[in-house]
Design a protein around this motif. Sequence first.
Motif, mmCIF file in Angstrom:
data_model
loop_
_atom_site.group_PDB
_atom_site.id
_atom_site.type_symbol
_atom_site.label_atom_id
_atom_site.label_comp_id
_atom_site.label_asym_id
_atom_site.label_seq_id
_atom_site.Cartn_x
_atom_site.Cartn_y
_atom_site.Cartn_z
ATOM 1 N N VAL A 60 -88.869 70.713 38.244
ATOM 2 C CA VAL A 60 -88.194 72.014 38.231
ATOM 3 C C VAL A 60 -88.092 72.458 36.776
ATOM 4 N N LEU A 61 -88.898 73.465 36.427
ATOM 5 C CA LEU A 61 -88.915 73.951 35.040
ATOM 6 C C LEU A 61 -87.876 75.062 34.890
ATOM 7 N N ILE A 62 -87.119 74.990 33.820
ATOM 8 C CA ILE A 62 -86.036 75.956 33.615
ATOM 9 C C ILE A 62 -86.217 76.662 32.269
ATOM 10 N N ASN A 63 -86.521 77.972 32.342
ATOM 11 C CA ASN A 63 -86.615 78.801 31.132
ATOM 12 C C ASN A 63 -85.404 79.711 31.039
ATOM 13 N N SER A 64 -84.827 80.033 32.182
ATOM 14 C CA SER A 64 -83.776 81.046 32.258
ATOM 15 C C SER A 64 -82.544 80.643 31.441
ATOM 16 N N VAL A 65 -82.135 81.570 30.556
ATOM 17 C CA VAL A 65 -80.961 81.306 29.721
ATOM 18 C C VAL A 65 -79.706 81.188 30.593
ATOM 19 N N GLU A 66 -79.652 81.977 31.677
ATOM 20 C CA GLU A 66 -78.464 81.922 32.558
ATOM 21 C C GLU A 66 -78.348 80.537 33.188
ATOM 22 N N VAL A 67 -79.474 80.007 33.670
ATOM 23 C CA VAL A 67 -79.416 78.677 34.308
ATOM 24 C C VAL A 67 -79.048 77.628 33.258
ATOM 25 N N LYS A 68 -79.656 77.740 32.067
ATOM 26 C CA LYS A 68 -79.327 76.773 31.005
ATOM 27 C C LYS A 68 -77.834 76.825 30.693
ATOM 28 N N ARG A 69 -77.299 78.054 30.623
ATOM 29 C CA ARG A 69 -75.866 78.171 30.310
ATOM 30 C C ARG A 69 -75.008 77.577 31.424
ATOM 31 N N ALA A 70 -75.445 77.752 32.660
ATOM 32 C CA ALA A 70 -74.682 77.190 33.791
ATOM 33 C C ALA A 70 -74.690 75.657 33.705
ATOM 34 N N VAL A 71 -75.841 75.078 33.339
ATOM 35 C CA VAL A 71 -75.925 73.617 33.219
ATOM 36 C C VAL A 71 -75.093 73.152 32.024
ATOM 37 N N VAL A 160 -73.471 65.305 33.595
ATOM 38 C CA VAL A 160 -73.291 66.454 34.486
ATOM 39 C C VAL A 160 -73.030 65.892 35.877
ATOM 40 N N ASP A 161 -72.277 66.621 36.667
ATOM 41 C CA ASP A 161 -72.040 66.189 38.043
ATOM 42 C C ASP A 161 -73.312 66.482 38.857
ATOM 43 N N PRO A 162 -73.921 65.445 39.477
ATOM 44 C CA PRO A 162 -75.206 65.689 40.146
ATOM 45 C C PRO A 162 -75.130 66.683 41.301
ATOM 46 N N LEU A 178 -82.584 63.803 39.541
ATOM 47 C CA LEU A 178 -82.518 62.507 38.853
ATOM 48 C C LEU A 178 -82.402 62.618 37.335
ATOM 49 N N ALA A 179 -83.241 63.460 36.735
ATOM 50 C CA ALA A 179 -83.237 63.524 35.262
ATOM 51 C C ALA A 179 -83.270 64.976 34.812
#
Length: 231
Positions: A60-71, A160-162, A178-179
């Motif tokens: 799962v590739l994540i570029n989105s700044v919103e998703v990164k901020r949520a994580v 992070v909580d899985p 997992l990672a």
Amino acid sequence: MSDHQFSDEQRAGLYRAIHERRDVRSQFLPDPIAPEVLARLLKAAHHAPSVGFMQPWDFVLINSVEVKRAVKALYEAANAEAAGNYSDERAAQYRRLKLEGIVDSPINLCITCDRQRGGPHVLGRNTMLDTDLFSTCLAVQNLWLAARAEGIGVGWVSIVDPAQLAKVLELPEQVYPLAYLCLGYVSEFLPKPELEIAGWRSRLPLEQLLHGNTWSGHVNDDALMAAIRDA
Ligand SMILES: Cc1cc2c(cc1C)N(C[C@H](O)[C@H](O)[C@H](O)COP(=O)(O)O)c1[nH]c(=O)[nH]c(=O)c1N2
């Protein structure tokens, strides 16, 4: 030299990747990773061994700044809780550690484990049910080493909580995150683990792991011990 042996140079390259791989949190550069380079890393991960050839991973590739901020918000919450495990100087030292590069790195990648891939009977997974998770860890390590050979840093964020992470990434029920990895080119690869440089914990002597413990005290091979000291 037979074809199944690596040349000295090839062998040195592999050991260099192993010994100079680092968990990167602080040294990320914003430069993007070209698609062909990312493709090589993902292919290396996908060529990991897996129980019964289950290949339980997805990428799962994540570029989105919103998703990164949520994580990152999940990290902040989990890290505040983790800091509560320590007291006094150790707590202060923990709070000084930088333990993620979620927003600083140009790309994040979650390597997941689909616990139902291959159906109910996966060869080799009857008694050790977590072998699907072990297999996915090997995919992570393949990618981590390949990234080092490409000059790309990788940082693993497990604070992070899985269940919450799975929700943010909209994973199906049977898919475990997992990672969670942060990837990017780096200003430098540190010569030692960042935790060691920060004085948190040091590498254990290999000799001690062979014969230093009472439960593994039966190894008594002087030649091997001498070779380990020289390696
Ligand atoms: C399963 C798992 C989970 C984590 C890690 C690793 C692994 C294998 N590591 C990285 C870890 O701290 C690091 O590997 C060791 O400190 C050794 O350093 P090098 O990887 O050799 O640089 C890690 N590092 C970090 O800053 N935040 C984290 O949440 C985690 N989580």
